[in-house]
Design an enzyme around this catalytic site. Sequence first.
Site, PDB file in Angstrom:
ATOM      1  N   GLU A 358       0.836  -1.198   0.000  1.00  0.00           N
ATOM      2  CA  GLU A 358       0.000   0.000   0.000  1.00  0.00           C
ATOM      3  C   GLU A 358       0.872   1.249   0.000  1.00  0.00           C
ATOM      4  OE1 GLU A 358      -4.198   0.268   1.875  1.00  0.00           O
ATOM      5  OE2 GLU A 358      -2.858   1.222   3.334  1.00  0.00           O
ATOM      6  N   HIS A 389       7.072 -27.127   2.691  1.00  0.00           N
ATOM      7  CA  HIS A 389       6.273 -28.191   2.085  1.00  0.00           C
ATOM      8  C   HIS A 389       5.163 -27.629   1.203  1.00  0.00           C
ATOM      9  CE1 HIS A 389       8.188 -31.409   4.450  1.00  0.00           C
ATOM     10  NE2 HIS A 389       8.332 -30.454   5.353  1.00  0.00           N
ATOM     11  N   LYS A 515     -13.977   1.531  -3.284  1.00  0.00           N
ATOM     12  CA  LYS A 515     -14.941   1.721  -2.197  1.00  0.00           C
ATOM     13  C   LYS A 515     -16.118   2.570  -2.661  1.00  0.00           C
ATOM     14  CE  LYS A 515     -11.953   3.303   0.882  1.00  0.00           C
ATOM     15  NZ  LYS A 515     -11.384   3.736   2.175  1.00  0.00           N
TER      16      LYS A 515
END
EC number: 5.3.1.9
Length: 554
Positions: A358, A389, A515
């Site tokens: 950000e 793994h 938004k």
Amino acid sequence: MTSEQPIPDITATPAWEALRKHHDQIGETHLRQIFADDPNRGHDLTVTVGDLYIDYSKHRITRDTISLLVDLARTANLEAHRDQMFAGAHINTSEDRAVLHTALRLPRDAELIVDGRNVVEDVHAVLDAMGDFTDRLRSGEWTGATGKRISTVVNIGIGGSDLGPVMVYQALRHYADAGISARFVSNVDPADLIATLADLDPATTLFIVASKTFSTLETLTNATAARRWLTDALGDAAVSQHFVAVSTNRRLVDDFGINTDNIFGFWDWVGGRYSVDSAIGLSVMAAIGREAFADFLSGFHIVDEHFRTAPPESNAPALLGLIGLWYSNFLGAQSRAVLPYSNDLARFAAYLQQLTMESNGKSTRADGTAVTTDTGEIYWGERGTNGQHAFYQLLHQGTRLVPADFIGFSQPIDDLPTVEGTGSMHDLLMSNFFAQTQVLAFGKTAEEIAAEGTPAAVVPHKVMPGNRPSTSILAKRLTPSVLGQLIAVYEHQVFTEGVVWGIDSFDQWGVELGKTQAKALLPVITSDGSPQRQSDSSTDALVRRYRTQRGRTG
């Protein structure tokens, strides 16, 4: 508002060109050769900051590389920009704001005048209020509406109001000593809140609503649902005993029903992703206490002072930021793996994703002009040994260059013996840490594998090419102070890279449009009747399918 002064194009400077030529010269020189040519680098290319021992010797750099990177930093005026930040200059140019997360951890007797106010006094007034409140909470003086002690605090926030507290609480939960645990709700997906509250008792639960403006959609949606859960059980009058706020908007907090005496404030010079050491950390302080939280802040300050005073040649955050830039801009790396060999740091990579991406995920420089090189590293990772793994195969034998940060501790909080009786489980964990950095760097050649009797057809598949770079960060123990030190090292790395790239690392305009668009789309997907047609056929079809599957017409 943008920077009033044009920012020189760093890629057009002699310092950048010198690094480009240097890259051409050292090319794909293997770390095996680099160590052979400079056998003492494992001791020399290290720096100790506070409790952190940082080994950057396993990077594809020489001492000449470091010198040239430091020249680049000086060309970009890194030290002057650093001094401006610490002095409270408005270096967040697009929002015309100071950038003073470093003030959050200044000692009480320090003084820093910004816009006519001694911000240190303001910071410690909030810290004192937090401490007094959490003392009452932890002692049982503060009770819920029924008189029962609070045993769980639920932090409701998102972004910087969530990622930091979640990570820090997970890392320091062993220091929780007053019978108070913390939980966190961020996602507007109702499953998050429902699962969090499922086994809680309203009478012993306190909510911390963390939103600077007290208008963040996700946070207020969750807070409203949490209030309904509480009042259904205890009545409307219980809100004042079971809700507090971290915010600057007294009016909206009051409208919500929270007593304005229970607001803990912060300032516009603290960005969300830099705010875990502000009142945003109230949930952490409630769990670990004000003294441990003060130790946490002191760790930040140790690294702040190092970054503020050390020259680039011996400045850990600056060096690590410059090395990151070396990989991004000269070796073509696009991401960095963060690999903590500590289960307690399970959320550290997620926290760093916001801090770094950000901050530096920008394509426009601070003066409004377009950048001329790649910016922003993509951070990702997993704790060891789980990651071994999962994705280490790509790190070891894949075609992509992925520098890695290994983080480990010599002394665990808890330990268990191994079945074999050779050391402990923590020793086994850390043997993997050291082995992985060694194998990534030096690998194993076809000749070495063939000499072990491996069938010729299998040899190519087992070759470990090496030359995969990493930083090792080792501390004695994960304490509140050490965690603060670790976070601050990454904060100042981000700053270093942003200065060289000429970008504003402290705004985040890229999150705003989505938004706004979501608010516009909400009535479209929920309204009765035929929905408004969207401007693109993909979104339009998705909205209509969603409405159909929700049983809505149109």
